[in-house]
Design a protein around this motif. Structure first.
Motif, PDB file in Angstrom:
ATOM      1  N   TRP A  66       0.810  -1.217   0.000  1.00 51.37           N
ATOM      2  CA  TRP A  66       0.000   0.000   0.000  1.00 51.37           C
ATOM      3  C   TRP A  66       0.847   1.272   0.000  1.00 51.37           C
ATOM      4  O   TRP A  66       0.381   2.325  -0.461  1.00 51.37           O
ATOM      5  CB  TRP A  66      -0.923   0.019   1.224  1.00 51.37           C
ATOM      6  CG  TRP A  66      -0.187   0.088   2.534  1.00 51.37           C
ATOM      7  CD1 TRP A  66       0.294  -0.938   3.263  1.00 51.37           C
ATOM      8  CD2 TRP A  66       0.162   1.276   3.251  1.00 51.37           C
ATOM      9  NE1 TRP A  66       0.929  -0.497   4.407  1.00 51.37           N
ATOM     10  CE2 TRP A  66       0.852   0.857   4.425  1.00 51.37           C
ATOM     11  CE3 TRP A  66      -0.041   2.630   3.035  1.00 51.37           C
ATOM     12  CZ2 TRP A  66       1.343   1.780   5.354  1.00 51.37           C
ATOM     13  CZ3 TRP A  66       0.448   3.538   3.966  1.00 51.37           C
ATOM     14  CH2 TRP A  66       1.122   3.113   5.111  1.00 51.37           C
ATOM     15  N   VAL A  67       2.087   1.186   0.491  1.00 50.50           N
ATOM     16  CA  VAL A  67       2.918   2.391   0.641  1.00 50.50           C
ATOM     17  C   VAL A  67       3.173   3.050  -0.712  1.00 50.50           C
ATOM     18  O   VAL A  67       3.093   4.275  -0.852  1.00 50.50           O
ATOM     19  CB  VAL A  67       4.252   2.044   1.332  1.00 50.50           C
ATOM     20  CG1 VAL A  67       5.125   3.289   1.452  1.00 50.50           C
ATOM     21  CG2 VAL A  67       4.006   1.437   2.701  1.00 50.50           C
ATOM     22  N   GLY A  68       3.454   2.247  -1.715  1.00 56.36           N
ATOM     23  CA  GLY A  68       3.762   2.800  -3.025  1.00 56.36           C
ATOM     24  C   GLY A  68       2.571   3.385  -3.747  1.00 56.36           C
ATOM     25  O   GLY A  68       2.738   4.104  -4.745  1.00 56.36           O
ATOM     26  N   ARG A  69       1.371   3.088  -3.268  1.00 56.32           N
ATOM     27  CA  ARG A  69       0.162   3.614  -3.912  1.00 56.32           C
ATOM     28  C   ARG A  69      -0.415   4.806  -3.156  1.00 56.32           C
ATOM     29  O   ARG A  69      -1.496   5.302  -3.487  1.00 56.32           O
ATOM     30  CB  ARG A  69      -0.873   2.505  -4.045  1.00 56.32           C
ATOM     31  CG  ARG A  69      -0.386   1.369  -4.941  1.00 56.32           C
ATOM     32  CD  ARG A  69      -1.434   0.306  -5.180  1.00 56.32           C
ATOM     33  NE  ARG A  69      -0.912  -0.752  -6.034  1.00 56.32           N
ATOM     34  CZ  ARG A  69      -0.893  -0.717  -7.364  1.00 56.32           C
ATOM     35  NH1 ARG A  69      -1.375   0.341  -7.995  1.00 56.32           N
ATOM     36  NH2 ARG A  69      -0.401  -1.725  -8.058  1.00 56.32           N
ATOM     37  N   ALA A  70       0.311   5.259  -2.149  1.00 58.80           N
ATOM     38  CA  ALA A  70      -0.130   6.404  -1.343  1.00 58.80           C
ATOM     39  C   ALA A  70       0.642   7.659  -1.732  1.00 58.80           C
ATOM     40  O   ALA A  70       1.705   7.599  -2.354  1.00 58.80           O
ATOM     41  CB  ALA A  70       0.063   6.094   0.138  1.00 58.80           C
ATOM     42  N   ASP A  71       0.100   8.813  -1.343  1.00 52.67           N
ATOM     43  CA  ASP A  71       0.777  10.104  -1.488  1.00 52.67           C
ATOM     44  C   ASP A  71       1.354  10.485  -0.130  1.00 52.67           C
ATOM     45  O   ASP A  71       0.764  10.196   0.924  1.00 52.67           O
ATOM     46  CB  ASP A  71      -0.197  11.190  -1.942  1.00 52.67           C
ATOM     47  CG  ASP A  71      -0.892  10.855  -3.256  1.00 52.67           C
ATOM     48  OD1 ASP A  71      -0.309  10.097  -4.060  1.00 52.67           O
ATOM     49  OD2 ASP A  71      -2.031  11.330  -3.466  1.00 52.67           O
ATOM     50  N   TRP A  72       2.489  11.189  -0.158  1.00 52.54           N
ATOM     51  CA  TRP A  72       3.191  11.510   1.088  1.00 52.54           C
ATOM     52  C   TRP A  72       3.669  12.956   1.054  1.00 52.54           C
ATOM     53  O   TRP A  72       4.208  13.413   0.049  1.00 52.54           O
ATOM     54  CB  TRP A  72       4.391  10.575   1.281  1.00 52.54           C
ATOM     55  CG  TRP A  72       3.975   9.140   1.365  1.00 52.54           C
ATOM     56  CD1 TRP A  72       3.934   8.222   0.351  1.00 52.54           C
ATOM     57  CD2 TRP A  72       3.483   8.480   2.530  1.00 52.54           C
ATOM     58  NE1 TRP A  72       3.465   7.024   0.807  1.00 52.54           N
ATOM     59  CE2 TRP A  72       3.179   7.140   2.151  1.00 52.54           C
ATOM     60  CE3 TRP A  72       3.287   8.859   3.856  1.00 52.54           C
ATOM     61  CZ2 TRP A  72       2.680   6.204   3.046  1.00 52.54           C
ATOM     62  CZ3 TRP A  72       2.793   7.937   4.756  1.00 52.54           C
ATOM     63  CH2 TRP A  72       2.493   6.621   4.352  1.00 52.54           C
ATOM     64  N   ALA A  73       3.492  13.641   2.181  1.00 48.08           N
ATOM     65  CA  ALA A  73       3.922  15.042   2.287  1.00 48.08           C
ATOM     66  C   ALA A  73       5.052  15.154   3.298  1.00 48.08           C
ATOM     67  O   ALA A  73       4.884  14.831   4.480  1.00 48.08           O
ATOM     68  CB  ALA A  73       2.754  15.922   2.705  1.00 48.08           C
TER      69      ALA A  73
END
Length: 894
Positions: A63-70
């Motif tokens: 799931w980490v690679g399909r999320a957006d991160w700020a």
């Protein structure tokens, strides 16, 4: 004022900014973040993500690679007396939007290049000073989806979208890698303050002319221009852009006679100029040589940008070396060679392929890189190929290669797939290629730029054209765009279109007679003896699999009992049909292995890997100069996995690594079938595409007659003074001549000597010497009970007429003693019988246990010392026990 750089390493947080599947405790939480870094490491450190490299956690981390991160922190953009303030990002992974106090200052979509943004933004009444910096990373999958919708489906080996985004392909999984799609500022982020002008680009190109070192430093400057801070910097000199500038290049080092030298050149730039070339000549310069051919002499270089009054505005310091390079691909009577010449000398290339050393690539620091590269150098390696599914490595990587004398073959990041030529990909390819060719120009180790890994070969062999139609798939990059950039930015380096590549579009890309070749039919569908069926001009990929060291695998999986078919062990095998291929590789030599007999399987896979690689290297290196190089797949690993590596992900040397030390020595002694030299060899239609290919028959393509291999040898072959023998001695010497004696014995499996002879080995220059054997030692009477052993200096070669499982091995008898030293124990083994393939595995006793040798074969009365580190005297009983100390006869015993 001299440019001031402030790296932004502390005070960062990372927050989930979009996406689904995150576990409780992630959403809405500002997580402390490391910069440089990637989000996986921050989540793992805070206990929010299991280590994706352990057991089968890979699936839980998807799931980490399909999320957006700020990523956020406060940053001071006050000019502090300077005219310009820039936000400099050495590497952002991958699709990002950068803002200061909510004002967007830039966007990125490429992991492989550097970025610089003007930080002089207006934000209400706040003006310059403290601002909130946010770097919002969008999921690479979303960007890839947009490009794929525009470009159409691109054929390739994996159901992952790496061709559509300029990101490390290996993040999306490979036949040796897990899928862990990363995001984050993976290289440093900094604020740079400067005035008047700065060094925008420094490209030092070196050569040697009549003993004189020549450094042509191509320099581009950027001038500050008017400030946008208005009254806040009204006191600054706004006329700086109209000033003349001075560039000073200083080279310091020692000359051939040991004297000190310091040479300096200057150039002046008028306000109308922003680039020039400053040439420095160093008389009697010491040359930089590849490892094994001479010293790695380097010179300190200082490039200064100054005002006409001598004030230093910017400075760049580095080291470089003077050497000339040439790659010979001119047609000869066989085809086209691929000969790497340094300082006029044809190099006997003994190489390794390099993959990213961690799937979370930001975790690789200089210490870790240096450890891997020093290990490679200690094994006799003199070239490292940076593979195209990874990254352009860090400055540290190339500096260590410079210091160690490891030639670098650098792939552009295109691997095993069709790549779209549409925008925005094409513009990104141009920007990243120009950036990195310029960035790496200072390193004397870099000698080859390569357009792609296997893309042209696969396009033709797997019929990509039927699905692509007239859409671009990357060929324009490889044939036109990339060579044009290399020629414009760094014409001192050689560019090759692909690996493999035959030098001409009219030829099959993997033709053994032309330039570079990948040998993957052995391993995929043929036994390793098939390596002997041809002599490629330069083998840039070949290899054989084995699991990692026992301790590395034990620490990497949660299986209660290790079995060949236990869940964790199977998950840490990513090659298609990999376990079956390992079994098929073992069977011809060693027979079948019960999946429950993990220890026997582990020993035999390690031995088969070493034997298989030896079969190829011995054959190819003793057909010099028809073959001028072998580059084994692969040196390293990025997680605990069954793979083709010589060093596993924990840094433990597999037995293959110790075998490479023998195979890559300046002198290689081998016993080989006579037919290797005297028979005509044909090349069957080779199946394409790297180590992870289906097990199927050749496709019926026409065979190519190579002619008699003996006809292509330039060096002396000893006359057939003895009777016919099925085997002969071949000695490959990379040294300037060889004058020695080879001792050949025919012995029983118990070690009794049946016949013995000593034969001269003489050559006046580097090359190959073939020594025929008399029947007394070259012909066996009982093929299941006899073997041939050859010794020359410390080199040993062993030949058995039958597969090991058919040999009637006598039980090995030997005595062991241990002598402590500071840091470990010396294990002394004294043989009372023949001891075949004795292996010590101290990592089974202690996590820090390591040994300086791999498989050893001893004759009666011989002794060998295994230096074991990371163990204590209390470990002696365990070190004597099986399977820690094991020989082949015991492993094969029924």
């Amino acid at each position: 004022m001299t440019l001031d750089r402030e790296e932004l390493r502390d005070g960062w947080t990372v927050t989930l900014a979009g996406g689904t599947g995150a576990p409780d405790g992630v959403a809405g939480r500002a997580i402390p973040a490391s910069v440089p870094g990637q989000v996986h490491t921050d989540l793992e450190r805070e206990g929010l993500l299991p280590d994706p490299t352990f057991h089968r956690n890979e699936q839980a981390a998807g799931w980490v690679g399909r999320a957006d991160w700020a990523y956020r922190r406060t940053v001071d953009v006050d000019p502090r007396g300077h005219e310009r303030v820039d936000l400099v990002c050495d590497g952002l992974d991958t699709v990002a939007e950068l803002s200061l106090d909510g004002v967007v200052v830039g966007t990125t979509r490429n992991m492989h290049r550097r970025y610089r943004f003007d930080a002089r933004v207006q934000s209400g009444a706040s003006g310059p000073g403290s601002k909130d910096l946010e770097i919002l990373f969008e999921s690479p999958y979303r960007e890839a989806g947009r490009v794929a919708a525009k470009a159409g489906s691109m054929p390739g080996p994996y159901d992952e979208p790496f061709p559509y985004v300029r990101k490390m392909a290996a993040n999306f999984g490979w036949d040796w890698g897990l899928t862990a799609v990363t995001s984050g500022p993976w290289r440093p982020v900094a604020i740079e303050r400067w005035s008047t002008a700065r060094l925008r680009e420094v490209r030092p190109l070196v050569d040697v002319e009549a003993g004189e070192g020549v450094l042509d430093t191509h320099i581009t400057v950027e001038r500050s221009g008017p400030s946008r801070f208005g009254e806040n910097t009204a006191d600054l000199d706004q006329d700086g852009e109209d000033d003349d500038l001075v560039l000073v290049v200083t080279v310091s080092g020692t000359t051939e006679d040991g004297g000190a030298t310091r040479q300096r050149s200057r150039a002046q730039l008028t306000p109308k100029d922003d680039e020039t070339v400053v040439t420095v000549r160093v008389p009697d310069a010491r040359r930089w040589w590849p490892r094994g051919y001479g010293d790695q002499a380097q010179y300190d270089v200082v490039v200064e940008l100054q005002t006409v009054d001598g004030e230093v505005l910017d400075r760049d310091t580095f080291r470089t070396g003077f050497r000339s390079t040439r790659i010979d691909t001119q047609a000869d009577r066989v085809g086209r060679p691929f000969g790497i010449h340094v300082n006029g000398t044809l190099i006997d290339v003994r190489g390794v392929n390099w993959i990213p050393d961690d799937v979370i690539v930001s975790r690789g620091d200089r210490s870790r890189l240096e450890s891997r590269l020093r290990a490679a150098a200690s094994l006799g390696t003199n070239l490292v190929r940076v593979w195209g599914g990874g990254v352009y490595e860090s400055r540290d990587f190339y500096e260590v290669c410079d210091e160690l004398g490891l030639l670098v073959w650098q792939d552009f990041p295109f691997a095993c797939s069709a790549y779209p030529e549409v925008e925005p990909i094409r513009s990104e390819v141009i920007a990243e290629a120009r950036d990195n060719v310029a960035r790496l120009a200072r390193h004397p180790s870099l000698v080859v730029w390569n357009g792609n890994n296997e893309n042209i070969w696969l396009h033709d062999a797997d019929d990509w054209g039927s699905s692509l139609g007239d859409r671009g798939w990357g060929l324009d990059y490889y044939l036109d765009l990339l060579p044009t950039i290399v020629d414009a930015v760094d014409p001192s380096r050689f560019y090759t279109v692909a690996s493999p590549w035959s030098g001409d579009e009219s030829l099959p890309a993997n033709d053994v007679d032309h330039e570079t070749h990948h040998s993957w039919d052995p391993w995929n569908r043929l036994p390793d003896t098939a390596y002997r069926e041809s002599v490629p001009r330069f083998v840039s990929e070949f290899g054989w699999q084995a699991p990692p060291a026992w301790r590395t695998l034990r620490e990497g999986v949660a299986d209660d009992v290790l079995r060949v078919d236990s869940p964790g062990v199977l998950h840490h095998q990513k090659a298609a049909d990999g376990m079956a291929k390992l079994a098929r590789g073992i069977e011809p030599r060693f027979g079948t292995v019960d999946p429950a007999s993990f220890d026997r399987w582990h020993y035999l896979t390690q031995l088969q890997q070493a034997r298989a690689v030896a079969t190829g290297v011995e054959h190819w290196r003793t057909h010099w100069p028809r073959n001028t190089g072998v580059v084994m797949w692969q040196l390293n690993d990025l997680w605990p996995v069954s793979s083709w590596s010589a060093i596993d992900s924990a840094g433990r040397l597999k037995p293959l690594a110790h075998e490479l030390r023998r195979l890559y020595d300046d002198v290689l002694l081998t016993i080989r079938p006579v037919s290797d030299v005297t028979a005509d060899v044909t090349a069957a239609g080779a199946r394409p595409g790297g180590p992870d290919r289906p097990d199927h028959a050749a496709d019926g393509s026409e065979t190519a007659e190579l002619g008699t291999l003996a006809d292509t040898l330039s060096f002396g072959v000893s006359p057939g003074a003895f009777g016919a023998s099925p085997v002969e001695i071949a000695v490959r010497s990379a040294r300037s001549g060889q004058d020695s004696v080879v001792r050949v014995r025919r012995v029983t499996t118990a070690g009794a000597i049946l016949a013995e002879v000593s034969l001269p080995v003489r050559s006046e220059r580097a090359g190959v010497v073939v020594v025929a054997l008399p029947e007394s030692v070259g012909v066996v009477d009982d093929p299941t009970n006899e073997l041939i052993v050859a010794d020359m200096d410390w080199h040993r070669a062993v030949w058995t007429p039958e597969p090991d499982h058919s040999m009637r091995w006598e039980p090995a008898r030997y005595r062991t003693t241990f002598t402590p030293f500071d840091g470990g124990l010396d294990l002394i083994v004294e043989a009372d019988s023949l001891v075949r393939d004795l292996l010590v595995q101290p990592d089974r006793v202690s996590p820090t246990g390591a040994v300086d040798r791999g498989f050893m074969t001893l004759l009666p009365g011989e002794r060998v010392v295994f230096r074991i580190t990371g163990v204590a005297e209390t470990d002696v009983p365990a070190l004597r026990s099986e399977p820690v100390l094991w020989s082949l006869d015991r492993v094969l015993a029924r």
